[in-house]
Design an enzyme around this catalytic site. Structure first.
Site, PDB file in Angstrom:
ATOM      1  N   GLU A   4      20.347  20.488 124.800  1.00 47.39           N
ATOM      2  CA  GLU A   4      19.658  19.544 125.693  1.00 47.39           C
ATOM      3  C   GLU A   4      19.518  18.173 125.034  1.00 47.39           C
ATOM      4  O   GLU A   4      19.564  17.145 125.710  1.00 47.39           O
ATOM      5  CB  GLU A   4      18.297  20.137 126.118  1.00 47.39           C
ATOM      6  CG  GLU A   4      18.505  21.295 127.098  1.00 47.39           C
ATOM      7  CD  GLU A   4      17.415  22.345 127.105  1.00 47.39           C
ATOM      8  OE1 GLU A   4      16.328  22.119 126.541  1.00 47.39           O
ATOM      9  OE2 GLU A   4      17.666  23.425 127.680  1.00 47.39           O
ATOM     10  N   SER A  64      18.880  32.722 127.435  1.00 44.68           N
ATOM     11  CA  SER A  64      18.439  33.772 128.363  1.00 44.68           C
ATOM     12  C   SER A  64      18.092  35.093 127.680  1.00 44.68           C
ATOM     13  O   SER A  64      18.321  36.171 128.234  1.00 44.68           O
ATOM     14  CB  SER A  64      19.485  33.985 129.468  1.00 44.68           C
ATOM     15  OG  SER A  64      19.617  32.808 130.251  1.00 44.68           O
ATOM     16  N   ASN A  97      11.046  28.237 121.625  1.00 37.73           N
ATOM     17  CA  ASN A  97      11.218  26.812 121.883  1.00 37.73           C
ATOM     18  C   ASN A  97      10.554  26.508 123.227  1.00 37.73           C
ATOM     19  O   ASN A  97      11.084  26.864 124.274  1.00 37.73           O
ATOM     20  CB  ASN A  97      12.723  26.502 121.923  1.00 37.73           C
ATOM     21  CG  ASN A  97      13.033  25.093 122.365  1.00 37.73           C
ATOM     22  OD1 ASN A  97      12.143  24.246 122.447  1.00 37.73           O
ATOM     23  ND2 ASN A  97      14.306  24.840 122.652  1.00 37.73           N
ATOM     24  N   TRP A  98       9.400  25.868 123.162  1.00 37.56           N
ATOM     25  CA  TRP A  98       8.651  25.606 124.411  1.00 37.56           C
ATOM     26  C   TRP A  98       9.241  24.442 125.192  1.00 37.56           C
ATOM     27  O   TRP A  98       8.822  24.176 126.319  1.00 37.56           O
ATOM     28  CB  TRP A  98       7.176  25.336 124.088  1.00 37.56           C
ATOM     29  CG  TRP A  98       6.382  26.568 123.729  1.00 37.56           C
ATOM     30  CD1 TRP A  98       6.875  27.818 123.460  1.00 37.56           C
ATOM     31  CD2 TRP A  98       4.957  26.668 123.616  1.00 37.56           C
ATOM     32  NE1 TRP A  98       5.848  28.679 123.174  1.00 37.56           N
ATOM     33  CE2 TRP A  98       4.650  28.000 123.264  1.00 37.56           C
ATOM     34  CE3 TRP A  98       3.910  25.754 123.756  1.00 37.56           C
ATOM     35  CZ2 TRP A  98       3.347  28.439 123.062  1.00 37.56           C
ATOM     36  CZ3 TRP A  98       2.600  26.200 123.550  1.00 37.56           C
ATOM     37  CH2 TRP A  98       2.329  27.533 123.214  1.00 37.56           C
ATOM     38  N   LYS A  99      10.160  23.695 124.561  1.00 41.91           N
ATOM     39  CA  LYS A  99      10.773  22.525 125.211  1.00 41.91           C
ATOM     40  C   LYS A  99       9.667  21.562 125.689  1.00 41.91           C
ATOM     41  O   LYS A  99       8.616  21.477 125.047  1.00 41.91           O
ATOM     42  CB  LYS A  99      11.706  22.967 126.336  1.00 41.91           C
ATOM     43  CG  LYS A  99      12.705  24.026 125.847  1.00 41.91           C
ATOM     44  CD  LYS A  99      13.838  24.298 126.789  1.00 41.91           C
ATOM     45  CE  LYS A  99      14.755  25.340 126.194  1.00 41.91           C
ATOM     46  NZ  LYS A  99      15.958  25.593 127.000  1.00 41.91           N
ATOM     47  N   GLU A 147      23.863  29.019 120.628  1.00 44.15           N
ATOM     48  CA  GLU A 147      23.326  28.964 121.983  1.00 44.15           C
ATOM     49  C   GLU A 147      24.408  28.473 122.943  1.00 44.15           C
ATOM     50  O   GLU A 147      24.595  27.245 123.091  1.00 44.15           O
ATOM     51  CB  GLU A 147      22.141  27.991 122.043  1.00 44.15           C
ATOM     52  CG  GLU A 147      20.987  28.397 121.159  1.00 44.15           C
ATOM     53  CD  GLU A 147      19.674  27.878 121.701  1.00 44.15           C
ATOM     54  OE1 GLU A 147      18.764  28.681 121.896  1.00 44.15           O
ATOM     55  OE2 GLU A 147      19.569  26.658 121.959  1.00 44.15           O
ATOM     56  N   HIS A 193      19.851  20.769 119.524  1.00 41.35           N
ATOM     57  CA  HIS A 193      19.814  21.606 120.730  1.00 41.35           C
ATOM     58  C   HIS A 193      20.713  20.971 121.791  1.00 41.35           C
ATOM     59  O   HIS A 193      20.795  19.733 121.885  1.00 41.35           O
ATOM     60  CB  HIS A 193      18.375  21.714 121.243  1.00 41.35           C
ATOM     61  CG  HIS A 193      18.214  22.733 122.326  1.00 41.35           C
ATOM     62  ND1 HIS A 193      18.610  22.489 123.625  1.00 41.35           N
ATOM     63  CD2 HIS A 193      17.762  24.008 122.300  1.00 41.35           C
ATOM     64  CE1 HIS A 193      18.383  23.578 124.351  1.00 41.35           C
ATOM     65  NE2 HIS A 193      17.864  24.513 123.563  1.00 41.35           N
ATOM     66  N   GLY A 253      13.767  30.323 124.818  1.00 45.09           N
ATOM     67  CA  GLY A 253      13.165  29.232 125.576  1.00 45.09           C
ATOM     68  C   GLY A 253      12.143  29.765 126.568  1.00 45.09           C
ATOM     69  O   GLY A 253      10.994  30.048 126.228  1.00 45.09           O
ATOM     70  N   GLY A 254      12.570  29.950 127.811  1.00 43.46           N
ATOM     71  CA  GLY A 254      11.663  30.334 128.898  1.00 43.46           C
ATOM     72  C   GLY A 254      10.765  31.519 128.584  1.00 43.46           C
ATOM     73  O   GLY A 254       9.566  31.496 128.890  1.00 43.46           O
ATOM     74  N   GLY A 257      18.791  29.037 130.020  1.00 44.59           N
ATOM     75  CA  GLY A 257      17.994  28.874 131.236  1.00 44.59           C
ATOM     76  C   GLY A 257      18.682  29.332 132.505  1.00 44.59           C
ATOM     77  O   GLY A 257      18.214  29.044 133.603  1.00 44.59           O
TER      78      GLY A 257
HETATM   79  P1  PGA Z   1      16.281  30.045 127.422  1.00 46.77           P
HETATM   80  O1  PGA Z   1      16.483  28.806 126.406  1.00 46.77           O
HETATM   81  O2  PGA Z   1      15.806  31.209 126.601  1.00 46.77           O
HETATM   82  O3  PGA Z   1      15.304  29.571 128.414  1.00 46.77           O
HETATM   83  O4  PGA Z   1      17.649  30.322 128.003  1.00 46.77           O
HETATM   84  C1  PGA Z   1      16.957  28.998 125.103  1.00 46.77           C
HETATM   85  C2  PGA Z   1      16.988  27.708 124.363  1.00 46.77           C
HETATM   86  O5  PGA Z   1      17.352  26.683 124.957  1.00 46.77           O
HETATM   87  O6  PGA Z   1      16.647  27.654 123.166  1.00 46.77           O
END
Ligand code: PGA
Length: 249
Positions: free
Chosen positions: A95, A209, A9-11, A163, A93, A230-231, A169
């Site tokens: 977010e 993470s 997930n590149w967000k 999640e 998600h 994500g990251g 993050g």
């Molecule tokens: P992260 O994000 O790996 O940067 O913790 C995961 C996500 O939000 O899907």
């Protein structure tokens, strides 16, 4: 057998130059044993589809509107994501739930729209730190699952991502026992609602993470069928060892 899935997930990260990372990933893992799904910003879907088109790497959106088209300025429908090259959409998600006030009822409507367009919904669930510390994790996950998933879920149209909000993050990861508890619970809840055969076909991803250094132990955990990353999905040099750990699991 559920096919293992590594989803990135590149967000809201990446302009055209970020596609160089996808090129590297495609060269290394274009015909991987695990399924790979990259969810770039919607602006990059069409050029990303050019890069992945002869490979097994799939592309997804990060959200969609519940309607197929109409007067919804700034929104994108599942049909549009499909047209640009997506085969899946991340929905609900944390977010989106936090930044846009998305409720599980809204996620449910978006999931229906995603299925209607012929795409797979990657439905995200997760508790906050306050909820975990109050001992409410399974109750929260159970009610999010019940309300976010329309009737008709199957192994081909649905993936569930657990999640924990506090792990996204932050570099903080639940213990393997905590991950197993939630994933076993999710499998049991799906089984009660959909029957064991359908429940056993739905992939359950862990997200929050996930890094090259912790991926292998997470993938060895009960009922973990892959990860939503994500990251560490932004750089091929980080995501590649996570894919390798998944293939080896
Ligand atoms: P992260 O994000 O790996 O940067 O913790 C995961 C996500 O939000 O899907």
């Amino acid at each position: 057998m559920r096919q293992k899935l590594a989803a990135g997930n590149w967000k809201m990260n990446g302009t055209g130059t970020a596609l160089a990372e996808l090129e590297i990933l495609t060269q290394a893992h274009g015909h991987s044993g695990a399924q790979i799904l990259i969810c770039p910003p919607a602006t990059l879907l069409a050029p990303a589809a050019q890069i992945t088109k002869t490979t097994a790497i799939a592309l997804g959106g990060q959200d969609c509107h519940a309607a197929a088209s109409g007067a919804h300025t700034g929104d994108i429908s599942a049909e549009m994501l499909k047209d640009a090259g997506a085969t899946a959409v991340i929905l609900g998600h944390s977010e989106r739930r936090a930044d846009h006030g998305e409720t599980s009822d809204m996620v449910c409507a978006k999931t229906s729209a995603t299925w209607h367009a012929g795409l797979t919904a990657v439905v995200c669930l997760g508790e906050t730190l306050d909820q975990r510390e109050a001992g409410e994790t399974l109750a929260v996950i159970g009610s999010q699952l019940a309300a976010s998933l329309p009737d008709g879920a199957s192994g081909s149209n649905t993936v569930i991502a657990y999640e924990p909000v506090w792990a996204i993050g932050t570099g903080k990861v639940p213990t393997l026992e905590q991950i197993a508890e939630v994933h076993d619970f999710l499998r049991a809840e799906l089984s009660t609602r959909l029957g064991a055969e359908t429940a056993n076909a739905i992939r359950l991803l862990y997200g929050g993470s996930v890094k090259p250094g912790n991926a292998a132990e997470i993938f060895a955990t009960s009922n973990v069928d892959g990860a939503l990353v994500g990251g560490a999905s932004l750089k091929a040099s980080d995501f590649s060892p996570i894919i390798a750990a998944l293939e080896a699991s």
